[in-house]
Design a protein around this motif. Sequence first.
Motif, PDB file in Angstrom:
ATOM      1  N   LYS A  45       0.908  -1.080   0.005  1.00  0.00           N
ATOM      2  CA  LYS A  45      -0.006   0.088  -0.016  1.00  0.00           C
ATOM      3  C   LYS A  45       1.000   1.349   0.041  1.00  0.00           C
ATOM      4  CE  LYS A  45      -3.820   2.239   2.384  1.00  0.00           C
ATOM      5  NZ  LYS A  45      -4.492   2.331   3.530  1.00  0.00           N
ATOM      6  N   SER A  46       1.828   1.457   0.773  1.00  0.00           N
ATOM      7  CA  SER A  46       2.777   2.377   0.877  1.00  0.00           C
ATOM      8  C   SER A  46       3.643   2.558  -0.477  1.00  0.00           C
ATOM      9  CB  SER A  46       3.882   2.354   1.884  1.00  0.00           C
ATOM     10  OG  SER A  46       3.054   2.026   3.226  1.00  0.00           O
ATOM     11  N   ILE A  47       3.866   1.427  -0.920  1.00  0.00           N
ATOM     12  CA  ILE A  47       4.603   1.382  -2.308  1.00  0.00           C
ATOM     13  C   ILE A  47       3.752   2.096  -3.594  1.00  0.00           C
ATOM     14  CG2 ILE A  47       5.821   0.285  -4.229  1.00  0.00           C
ATOM     15  CD1 ILE A  47       7.188   0.442  -1.477  1.00  0.00           C
ATOM     16  N   ARG A  48       2.514   2.046  -3.369  1.00  0.00           N
ATOM     17  CA  ARG A  48       1.593   2.442  -4.379  1.00  0.00           C
ATOM     18  C   ARG A  48       1.348   3.964  -3.981  1.00  0.00           C
ATOM     19  NH1 ARG A  48      -1.413  -2.262  -3.348  1.00  0.00           N
ATOM     20  NH2 ARG A  48      -2.765  -1.345  -1.896  1.00  0.00           N
ATOM     21  N   LYS A  49       1.363   4.392  -2.767  1.00  0.00           N
ATOM     22  CA  LYS A  49       1.333   5.956  -2.453  1.00  0.00           C
ATOM     23  C   LYS A  49       2.836   6.695  -2.729  1.00  0.00           C
ATOM     24  CE  LYS A  49      -1.513   5.785   1.596  1.00  0.00           C
ATOM     25  NZ  LYS A  49      -1.450   6.067   3.173  1.00  0.00           N
ATOM     26  N   ILE A  50       3.685   5.919  -2.585  1.00  0.00           N
ATOM     27  CA  ILE A  50       5.145   6.330  -3.076  1.00  0.00           C
ATOM     28  C   ILE A  50       4.869   6.707  -4.702  1.00  0.00           C
ATOM     29  CG2 ILE A  50       7.507   6.035  -3.336  1.00  0.00           C
ATOM     30  CD1 ILE A  50       7.399   4.640  -0.505  1.00  0.00           C
ATOM     31  N   LYS A  51       4.463   5.807  -5.331  1.00  0.00           N
ATOM     32  CA  LYS A  51       4.344   5.729  -6.853  1.00  0.00           C
ATOM     33  C   LYS A  51       3.326   7.021  -7.155  1.00  0.00           C
ATOM     34  CE  LYS A  51       4.950   1.021  -8.116  1.00  0.00           C
ATOM     35  NZ  LYS A  51       4.473  -0.161  -8.875  1.00  0.00           N
ATOM     36  N   ASN A  52       2.420   7.034  -6.751  1.00  0.00           N
ATOM     37  CA  ASN A  52       1.712   8.537  -6.840  1.00  0.00           C
ATOM     38  C   ASN A  52       2.369   9.694  -6.354  1.00  0.00           C
ATOM     39  OD1 ASN A  52      -0.342   6.712  -7.714  1.00  0.00           O
ATOM     40  ND2 ASN A  52      -1.415   6.570  -5.524  1.00  0.00           N
ATOM     41  N   ILE A  53       2.902   9.595  -5.510  1.00  0.00           N
ATOM     42  CA  ILE A  53       3.852  10.987  -4.856  1.00  0.00           C
ATOM     43  C   ILE A  53       4.999  11.237  -6.024  1.00  0.00           C
ATOM     44  CG2 ILE A  53       5.590  12.178  -3.223  1.00  0.00           C
ATOM     45  CD1 ILE A  53       3.779  10.371  -1.087  1.00  0.00           C
ATOM     46  N   ILE A  54       5.658  10.074  -6.495  1.00  0.00           N
ATOM     47  CA  ILE A  54       6.467  10.246  -7.401  1.00  0.00           C
ATOM     48  C   ILE A  54       6.040  11.009  -8.687  1.00  0.00           C
ATOM     49  CG2 ILE A  54       8.109   9.129  -9.361  1.00  0.00           C
ATOM     50  CD1 ILE A  54       8.787   7.081  -6.833  1.00  0.00           C
ATOM     51  N   ASN A  55       4.936  10.449  -9.284  1.00  0.00           N
ATOM     52  CA  ASN A  55       4.338  11.167 -10.490  1.00  0.00           C
ATOM     53  C   ASN A  55       3.797  12.558 -10.150  1.00  0.00           C
ATOM     54  OD1 ASN A  55       4.577   8.626 -12.052  1.00  0.00           O
ATOM     55  ND2 ASN A  55       2.608   7.907 -11.127  1.00  0.00           N
ATOM     56  N   GLU A  56       3.363  12.928  -9.002  1.00  0.00           N
ATOM     57  CA  GLU A  56       3.067  13.971  -8.749  1.00  0.00           C
ATOM     58  C   GLU A  56       4.350  15.212  -8.751  1.00  0.00           C
ATOM     59  OE1 GLU A  56       0.262  15.539  -5.456  1.00  0.00           O
ATOM     60  OE2 GLU A  56       0.576  13.263  -4.888  1.00  0.00           O
ATOM     61  N   ILE A  57       5.263  14.579  -8.150  1.00  0.00           N
ATOM     62  CA  ILE A  57       6.610  15.569  -8.091  1.00  0.00           C
ATOM     63  C   ILE A  57       7.306  15.640  -9.521  1.00  0.00           C
ATOM     64  CG2 ILE A  57       9.052  15.789  -7.147  1.00  0.00           C
ATOM     65  CD1 ILE A  57       7.646  14.866  -4.483  1.00  0.00           C
ATOM     66  N   SER A  58       7.341  14.530 -10.053  1.00  0.00           N
ATOM     67  CA  SER A  58       7.837  14.350 -11.581  1.00  0.00           C
ATOM     68  C   SER A  58       9.452  14.608 -11.487  1.00  0.00           C
ATOM     69  CB  SER A  58       7.240  15.268 -12.459  1.00  0.00           C
ATOM     70  OG  SER A  58       7.737  14.885 -13.800  1.00  0.00           O
ATOM     71  N   PRO A  59      10.188  14.009 -10.485  1.00  0.00           N
ATOM     72  CA  PRO A  59      11.449  14.363 -10.755  1.00  0.00           C
ATOM     73  C   PRO A  59      12.527  14.078 -11.701  1.00  0.00           C
ATOM     74  CG  PRO A  59      11.265  12.191  -9.261  1.00  0.00           C
ATOM     75  CD  PRO A  59       9.877  12.817  -9.878  1.00  0.00           C
ATOM     76  N   ASP A  60      13.549  14.627 -11.738  1.00  0.00           N
ATOM     77  CA  ASP A  60      14.426  14.035 -12.859  1.00  0.00           C
ATOM     78  C   ASP A  60      15.241  12.918 -12.677  1.00  0.00           C
ATOM     79  OD1 ASP A  60      14.368  16.771 -14.777  1.00  0.00           O
ATOM     80  OD2 ASP A  60      14.716  17.410 -12.857  1.00  0.00           O
ATOM     81  N   LYS A  61      15.491  12.395 -11.384  1.00  0.00           N
ATOM     82  CA  LYS A  61      16.143  11.397 -10.686  1.00  0.00           C
ATOM     83  C   LYS A  61      15.601  10.936  -9.396  1.00  0.00           C
ATOM     84  CE  LYS A  61      20.794   9.796  -9.463  1.00  0.00           C
ATOM     85  NZ  LYS A  61      22.283  10.293  -9.316  1.00  0.00           N
TER      86      LYS A  61
END
Length: 229
Positions: A181-197
């Motif tokens: 469940k946490s990994i899915r949340k992290i994936k959503n956060i990554i998509n929100e922030i859209s980091p370069d690395k």
Amino acid sequence: MGGFSYKDIYIEDGRSVLEVNILPEKNCNFDCIFCPIGRAQNKVDTQKSFDKMDSSLRELEKKIENTKAELIFINSKGEAFVNDKIDDIVDLIKGRGLPVRLFSNGYLLGKDEYMKIANKCDEVVGELKVVTEEDFQKAQRPIKGYTLVEYISNMVTFNKQYKGKFIFEITIIRGYNDDEKSIRKIKNIINEISPDKIIIARMDDKRFEKKLGIPDERFVEISNALLNI
């Protein structure tokens, strides 16, 4: 009390890196229970003056010249933005024609005065350690009034206008963010922030490794899931 401290110069991606801590003691807006530096006795998110800054700036100039560093990494004991000379420090490094990487936990990146400083840097690192409001308050113990939603929003806001390289460091911690469940949340956060690395890290401090560390196999599994989204 004042002065900078340095790590031994090292090579990263073919560049020699000089890592500098611009805080003489821990000054942070968080007081994380798993911080390797120790407790933040006075949580702070406004700038303050420290002693010996003039001599520290001169020393930094000499370090840059003597080490022939190709990247300067401002990675401090706490939140580097707290030092009221950080703008001068970044300007000094940029004036020598060198790129700057700045580490921040990321909460202050949504504030205009800090965003302006970060925008001068070639690389900015923000981080994430927990994914629920309860864990944020209990484990990271931020300044009163801080929320996890605003924390993430500040990094999103910053990166939308940032022209440099935004690096997002995620620390996987047993019992906090290592379940599906946490990994899915992290994936959503990554998509929100859209980091370069993206950097996936884990607890490597011996004091916390036994209780909060992740087994190698699970760490590889999580890393693959997050790095390949």
